[in-house]
Design an enzyme around this catalytic site. Structure first.
Site, short mmCIF file in Angstrom:
data_model
loop_
_atom_site.label_atom_id
_atom_site.label_comp_id
_atom_site.label_asym_id
_atom_site.label_seq_id
_atom_site.Cartn_x
_atom_site.Cartn_y
_atom_site.Cartn_z
N SER A 63 0.84 -1.20 0.00
CA SER A 63 0.00 0.00 0.00
C SER A 63 0.87 1.24 0.00
O SER A 63 1.82 1.34 0.79
CB SER A 63 -0.92 0.03 1.22
OG SER A 63 -1.63 1.25 1.27
N VAL A 95 7.41 2.28 4.14
CA VAL A 95 8.39 1.66 3.23
C VAL A 95 7.91 1.76 1.78
O VAL A 95 8.71 2.04 0.88
CB VAL A 95 8.67 0.19 3.64
CG1 VAL A 95 9.63 -0.48 2.66
CG2 VAL A 95 9.25 0.13 5.05
N CYS A 96 6.63 1.59 1.54
CA CYS A 96 6.09 1.72 0.18
C CYS A 96 6.23 3.17 -0.30
O CYS A 96 6.57 3.41 -1.46
CB CYS A 96 4.63 1.29 0.15
SG CYS A 96 4.36 -0.41 0.68
N ASP A 97 5.96 4.11 0.58
CA ASP A 97 6.11 5.53 0.29
C ASP A 97 7.56 5.81 -0.12
O ASP A 97 7.81 6.41 -1.17
CB ASP A 97 5.73 6.33 1.55
CG ASP A 97 5.91 7.82 1.39
OD1 ASP A 97 4.90 8.53 1.30
OD2 ASP A 97 7.07 8.29 1.38
N THR A 151 8.50 4.19 -3.57
CA THR A 151 7.89 4.87 -4.71
C THR A 151 8.54 6.24 -4.94
O THR A 151 8.82 6.62 -6.08
CB THR A 151 6.38 4.99 -4.52
OG1 THR A 151 5.85 3.67 -4.27
CG2 THR A 151 5.70 5.58 -5.74
#
Length: 185
Positions: A63, A68-70, A73
């Site tokens: 998500s 970590v995804c932030d 990306t």
């Protein structure tokens, strides 16, 4: 959930330290990149095959709304400038409006966010669907202009970062090879 595959893989990933089951086959370097269809921010279907002929980085994240995804990306968004004509695709099961909202708030303009929420087409084709929670496991794939996978990383602990430098290096090499092939043709 679309169940185009019955492949279940255990013992290859954990989520918050707990073992999870990944649905779909493992995609490896040298494989032909599987096709898939996801939704763009405008809710229109996007077929991976329509992007053929270019180098593509596919960043699978659970998500965009997680740290970590932030970070992953945003790092790819910064790297796009150094990767020539390479496309960077971030795929999650977040709904397209949420992806668009996140990109606006984060200032992410160079990464194309795509939603696998509807059919899990990407997740099942690349073996990253977490069966127990219907999210995507963290993984990064680089596909060259001939649709060959030249980098594949499945992150063992979903909450840990991928090796972004290795993926960026693989994309850079694939883009250099694509440009060299174009000059010699």
């Amino acid at each position: 959930m679309n169940t185009v595959t019955s492949t279940e893989r255990t013992g290859v990933a954990t989520f918050r330290g707990n073992p999870v089951t990944l649905l779909g086959p493992e995609v490896a370097v040298g494989d032909r990149a599987p096709d898939f269809t996801v939704l763009g921010r405008d809710m229109a279907p996007v077929r991976f095959a329509s992007l053929s002929g270019t180098t593509r980085v596919i960043s699978a994240v659970p998500s965009l709304e997680t740290p970590v995804c932030d970070l992953q990306t945003r790092r790819f968004n910064e790297a796009v400038a150094e990767l020539g004509e390479t496309s960077v695709l971030t795929v999650s099961v977040d709904l397209p409006p949420a992806q668009a909202r996140w990109c606006g708030a984060a200032g992410v303009e160079h990464v194309r966010t795509l939603s696998d929420h509807r059919d899990l087409s990407f997740g099942l084709a690349y073996g990253v669907v977490i069966k127990e929670i219907r999210l995507l496991a963290r993984a990064v794939f680089v596909v060259d202009a001939t649709d060959t996978v030249v980098h594949a990383e499945y992150v063992r602990e979903v909450g840990q970062p991928a090796d972004l430098d290795a993926a960026i290096d693989a994309a850079r090499r694939a883009e250099t090879a694509r440009r060299s092939a174009g000059r010699s043709a």
